[in-house]
Design a protein around this motif. Structure first.
Motif, PDB file in Angstrom:
ATOM      1  N   SER A 199      12.667  75.667  30.288  1.00 59.25           N
ATOM      2  CA  SER A 199      14.000  75.084  30.403  1.00 59.25           C
ATOM      3  C   SER A 199      15.052  76.174  30.436  1.00 59.25           C
ATOM      4  N   SER A 200      14.878  77.179  29.554  1.00 58.89           N
ATOM      5  CA  SER A 200      15.865  78.257  29.496  1.00 58.89           C
ATOM      6  C   SER A 200      15.910  79.028  30.798  1.00 58.89           C
ATOM      7  N   SER A 201      14.731  79.335  31.368  1.00 53.88           N
ATOM      8  CA  SER A 201      14.719  80.092  32.630  1.00 53.88           C
ATOM      9  C   SER A 201      15.271  79.228  33.767  1.00 53.88           C
ATOM     10  N   PHE A 202      14.967  77.918  33.747  1.00 53.28           N
ATOM     11  CA  PHE A 202      15.466  77.018  34.769  1.00 53.28           C
ATOM     12  C   PHE A 202      16.988  76.946  34.694  1.00 53.28           C
ATOM     13  N   ILE A 203      17.493  76.822  33.469  1.00 55.73           N
ATOM     14  CA  ILE A 203      18.953  76.740  33.291  1.00 55.73           C
ATOM     15  C   ILE A 203      19.587  78.039  33.753  1.00 55.73           C
ATOM     16  N   PHE A 209      26.000  71.116  42.684  1.00 54.05           N
ATOM     17  CA  PHE A 209      24.591  70.775  42.527  1.00 54.05           C
ATOM     18  C   PHE A 209      23.943  71.610  41.425  1.00 54.05           C
ATOM     19  N   SER A 210      24.204  72.828  41.420  1.00 52.45           N
ATOM     20  CA  SER A 210      23.569  73.707  40.448  1.00 52.45           C
ATOM     21  C   SER A 210      24.070  73.412  39.034  1.00 52.45           C
ATOM     22  N   LEU A 225      22.781  70.934  33.756  1.00 47.91           N
ATOM     23  CA  LEU A 225      23.027  69.950  32.690  1.00 47.91           C
ATOM     24  C   LEU A 225      21.791  69.083  32.476  1.00 47.91           C
ATOM     25  N   GLN A 226      21.139  68.689  33.553  1.00 47.88           N
ATOM     26  CA  GLN A 226      19.921  67.892  33.437  1.00 47.88           C
ATOM     27  C   GLN A 226      18.837  68.692  32.702  1.00 47.88           C
ATOM     28  N   LYS A 228      19.655  68.747  29.019  1.00 49.31           N
ATOM     29  CA  LYS A 228      19.322  67.455  28.398  1.00 49.31           C
ATOM     30  C   LYS A 228      17.819  67.345  28.181  1.00 49.31           C
ATOM     31  N   ARG A 229      17.062  67.750  29.218  1.00 48.66           N
ATOM     32  CA  ARG A 229      15.602  67.714  29.089  1.00 48.66           C
ATOM     33  C   ARG A 229      15.138  68.624  27.945  1.00 48.66           C
ATOM     34  N   LYS A 230      15.747  69.793  27.858  1.00 49.04           N
ATOM     35  CA  LYS A 230      15.403  70.737  26.787  1.00 49.04           C
ATOM     36  C   LYS A 230      15.664  70.099  25.424  1.00 49.04           C
ATOM     37  N   LYS A 231      16.791  69.453  25.245  1.00 53.84           N
ATOM     38  CA  LYS A 231      17.132  68.806  23.973  1.00 53.84           C
ATOM     39  C   LYS A 231      16.129  67.708  23.641  1.00 53.84           C
TER      40      LYS A 231
END
Length: 196
Positions: free
Chosen positions: A18-22, A32-33, A38-39, A42-45
């Motif tokens: 998630s961190s690398s994706f963010i 878009f980015s 943000l998505q 949210k997924r990480k949380k």
């Protein structure tokens, strides 16, 4: 592998993903980015929350497992205590306190009999028994007294024993002053005692 460790490894990999994706999403500019980032947050949380729930569940299961082990141990101890109580009861069923007392009395009687036999065997036979002990003691005392009298009469020493000379000086008389002081002190004491 331990289920708890697997869950933690999964959580760490999800968190890193998630961190690398963010981070990668924030590198691109545009709407878009930002929404994608943000998505991902949210997924990480959600994943972190699930990880915390799984960790709590694992802790609860571990606690329950330990409680069950303790309960099993207590059950085994109680069962073994029951076996021991039954074994003691079975061992004591053949015993009666009256029988035990009777047996102990028989043992004491036999020991007393053995002591009497030992005393009888150890006495000399045929000599020494015809004399009265009191008469022997009286005769011994007479002999001791005769020996003492004989020793006192045979004391030898010089015919004349020199005696010390009598002192030729006269001894001073006791001072009367001290006696008068004592009488005065006694009178004072009597006066004081009478005034109380």
């Amino acid at each position: 592998m331990d289920p708890q460790l697997e869950t933690l490894a999964l959580g760490v990999s999800v968190s890193l993903f998630s961190s690398s994706f963010i981070f990668n999403s924030l590198g691109h500019h545009g709407p878009f980015s930002k929404s994608t980032a943000l998505q991902a947050l949210k997924r990480k949380k959600r994943y972190e929350k699930q990880l915390a729930q799984i960790d709590g569940t694992l802790s609860t299961i571990e606690f329950q497992r330990e409680a069950l082990e303790n309960a099993n141990t207590n059950t085994e101890v109680l069962k073994n205590m029951g076996y021991a109580a039954k074994a003691m009861k079975a061992a004591h069923d053949n015993m009666d306190i009256d029988k035990v007392d009777e047996l102990m009395q028989d043992i004491a009687d036999q020991q007393e009999l053995a002591e009497e036999i030992s005393t009888a065997i150890s006495k000399p036979v045929g000599f020494g028994e015809e004399f009265d002990e009191d008469e022997l003691m009286a005769e011994l005392e007479e002999l001791e007294q005769e020996e003492l009298d004989k020793n006192l009469l045979e004391i030898s020493g010089p015919e004349t024993v020199p005696l010390p000379n009598v002192p030729s000086i006269t001894l001073p008389s006791k001072p009367t002053k001290k006696k008068e002081e004592e009488e005065d002190d006694m009178k004072e004491l009597e006066n004081w005692a009478g005034s109380i």
